[in-house]
Design an enzyme around this catalytic site. Structure first.
Site, PDB file in Angstrom:
ATOM      1  N   PHE A  64       0.811  -1.223   0.000  1.00 57.41           N
ATOM      2  CA  PHE A  64       0.000   0.000   0.000  1.00 57.41           C
ATOM      3  C   PHE A  64       0.848   1.279   0.000  1.00 57.41           C
ATOM      4  O   PHE A  64       0.323   2.376   0.152  1.00 57.41           O
ATOM      5  CB  PHE A  64      -0.965   0.007   1.198  1.00 57.41           C
ATOM      6  CG  PHE A  64      -0.283  -0.228   2.538  1.00 57.41           C
ATOM      7  CD1 PHE A  64       0.346   0.803   3.217  1.00 57.41           C
ATOM      8  CD2 PHE A  64      -0.272  -1.501   3.105  1.00 57.41           C
ATOM      9  CE1 PHE A  64       0.973   0.589   4.433  1.00 57.41           C
ATOM     10  CE2 PHE A  64       0.359  -1.725   4.338  1.00 57.41           C
ATOM     11  CZ  PHE A  64       0.983  -0.677   5.011  1.00 57.41           C
ATOM     12  N   ARG A  97      -0.703   8.910  20.905  1.00 51.65           N
ATOM     13  CA  ARG A  97      -1.064   7.637  20.260  1.00 51.65           C
ATOM     14  C   ARG A  97      -2.344   7.067  20.868  1.00 51.65           C
ATOM     15  O   ARG A  97      -3.209   6.555  20.160  1.00 51.65           O
ATOM     16  CB  ARG A  97       0.063   6.597  20.399  1.00 51.65           C
ATOM     17  CG  ARG A  97       1.317   6.865  19.593  1.00 51.65           C
ATOM     18  CD  ARG A  97       1.181   6.651  18.101  1.00 51.65           C
ATOM     19  NE  ARG A  97       1.012   5.283  17.677  1.00 51.65           N
ATOM     20  CZ  ARG A  97       1.144   4.881  16.409  1.00 51.65           C
ATOM     21  NH1 ARG A  97       1.471   5.752  15.454  1.00 51.65           N
ATOM     22  NH2 ARG A  97       0.939   3.634  16.079  1.00 51.65           N
ATOM     23  N   HIS A 131      -1.788  11.522  11.844  1.00 53.21           N
ATOM     24  CA  HIS A 131      -0.542  10.781  12.042  1.00 53.21           C
ATOM     25  C   HIS A 131       0.026  11.181  13.390  1.00 53.21           C
ATOM     26  O   HIS A 131      -0.040  12.356  13.767  1.00 53.21           O
ATOM     27  CB  HIS A 131       0.493  11.120  10.958  1.00 53.21           C
ATOM     28  CG  HIS A 131       1.869  10.641  11.324  1.00 53.21           C
ATOM     29  ND1 HIS A 131       2.273   9.338  11.116  1.00 53.21           N
ATOM     30  CD2 HIS A 131       2.908  11.265  11.945  1.00 53.21           C
ATOM     31  CE1 HIS A 131       3.503   9.189  11.581  1.00 53.21           C
ATOM     32  NE2 HIS A 131       3.914  10.346  12.091  1.00 53.21           N
TER      33      HIS A 131
HETATM   34  N1  UDP Z   1      -1.953   2.042   6.358  1.00 49.18           N
HETATM   35  C1  UDP Z   1      -2.883   1.430   5.529  1.00 49.18           C
HETATM   36  N2  UDP Z   1      -3.019   0.066   5.600  1.00 49.18           N
HETATM   37  C2  UDP Z   1      -2.285  -0.712   6.434  1.00 49.18           C
HETATM   38  C3  UDP Z   1      -1.348  -0.079   7.280  1.00 49.18           C
HETATM   39  C4  UDP Z   1      -1.209   1.289   7.216  1.00 49.18           C
HETATM   40  O1  UDP Z   1      -3.566   2.105   4.757  1.00 49.18           O
HETATM   41  O2  UDP Z   1      -2.469  -1.935   6.463  1.00 49.18           O
HETATM   42  C5  UDP Z   1      -1.775   3.515   6.288  1.00 49.18           C
HETATM   43  C6  UDP Z   1      -2.524   4.250   7.411  1.00 49.18           C
HETATM   44  O3  UDP Z   1      -3.010   5.480   6.876  1.00 49.18           O
HETATM   45  C7  UDP Z   1      -1.433   4.465   8.423  1.00 49.18           C
HETATM   46  C8  UDP Z   1      -0.212   4.707   7.540  1.00 49.18           C
HETATM   47  O4  UDP Z   1      -0.393   3.820   6.438  1.00 49.18           O
HETATM   48  O5  UDP Z   1      -1.733   5.552   9.280  1.00 49.18           O
HETATM   49  C9  UDP Z   1       1.121   4.425   8.210  1.00 49.18           C
HETATM   50  O6  UDP Z   1       1.130   3.107   8.703  1.00 49.18           O
HETATM   51  P1  UDP Z   1       1.695   2.762  10.170  1.00 49.18           P
HETATM   52  O7  UDP Z   1       1.788   1.281  10.257  1.00 49.18           O
HETATM   53  O8  UDP Z   1       2.912   3.562  10.436  1.00 49.18           O
HETATM   54  O9  UDP Z   1       0.479   3.222  11.133  1.00 49.18           O
HETATM   55  P2  UDP Z   1       0.363   4.464  12.147  1.00 49.18           P
HETATM   56  O10 UDP Z   1       1.713   4.652  12.788  1.00 49.18           O
HETATM   57  O11 UDP Z   1      -0.058   5.669  11.338  1.00 49.18           O
HETATM   58  O12 UDP Z   1      -0.693   4.053  13.135  1.00 49.18           O
HETATM   59 MG    MG Z   2       3.633   4.809  11.994  1.00 49.81          MG
END
Ligand code: UDP
Ligand code: MG
Length: 172
Positions: A64, A97, A131
């Site tokens: 993705f 978070r 984020h």
């Molecule tokens: N994301 C997504 N599908 C997934 C994992 C992540 O669309 O399976 C997107 C989502 O918008 C997420 C961003 O990618 O906020 C960054 O991923 P991360 O795993 O870092 O999550 P976060 O730290 O934002 O919770």
């Molecule tokens: Mg992240």
């Protein structure tokens, strides 16, 4: 020194383009104010591909990746920008978070920002409106990517002074 750092732990927050398109800035900032953390920097940013790719560099192998780069750049929304903030305070990373909730908005508790306002697109991308840095190392890397030292009102990381002659716009 360590204690001071802990008391003023910094974390990066971005209100993503879906948050802006849905006019959620006020709601999101109100929810974040429940943490009693302090805003140490704030600005509006047009996100280049370079910035988005650097921000999500650790996810570049994910299927993705291209979708989330477009998402952060605002390609799927009418507001092609993000709002960037540095929040500081005791346990800022954990507190932010917690109030954001799980990455997957369907799994995020409804009392959290992502649980209340996020959605999964038909392409399967988690549009989760915000984020937040996930640990101290990431917070430092991300804050240094999004902000210059003089845009943050506290000295959160060591700085050095350099002399450079560059052309830059000033108000005419
Ligand atoms: N994301 C997504 N599908 C997934 C994992 C992540 O669309 O399976 C997107 C989502 O918008 C997420 C961003 O990618 O906020 C960054 O991923 P991360 O795993 O870092 O999550 P976060 O730290 O934002 O919770
Ligand atoms: Mg992240």
């Amino acid at each position: 020194m360590e204690n001071e750092l802990h008391e003023r732990q910094p974390t990066l927050v971005l209100i993503k383009p879906d948050g802006l398109s849905k006019s959620l800035t006020g709601n999101i900032l109100t929810r974040l104010s429940e943490t009693k953390l302090e805003i140490a920097a704030a600005k509006c940013v047009r996100v280049s591909r370079e910035l988005a790719e650097e921000h999500y560099r650790d996810l570049r192998e994910k299927p993705f990746f291209e979708e989330i780069i477009g998402y952060l750049m605002g390609k799927f929304h009418d507001r092609k920008k993000v709002l960037a903030f540095v929040y500081v305070g005791v346990d800022a990373i954990g507190k932010v978070r917690d109030i954001c909730g799980a990455t997957n908005p369907e799994e995020a508790a409804s009392t959290t920002i992502r649980g209340a306002y996020g959605r999964i697109t038909t392409k399967g991308v988690y549009e989760n409106v915000i984020h937040a840095s996930s640990n101290e190392q990431e917070a430092e890397r991300e804050i240094k990517l999004w902000f210059k030292p003089d845009e943050v009102i506290y000295n959160i990381y060591p700085v050095k002074t350099v002399e450079e002659k560059v052309k830059h716009p000033i108000w005419a």
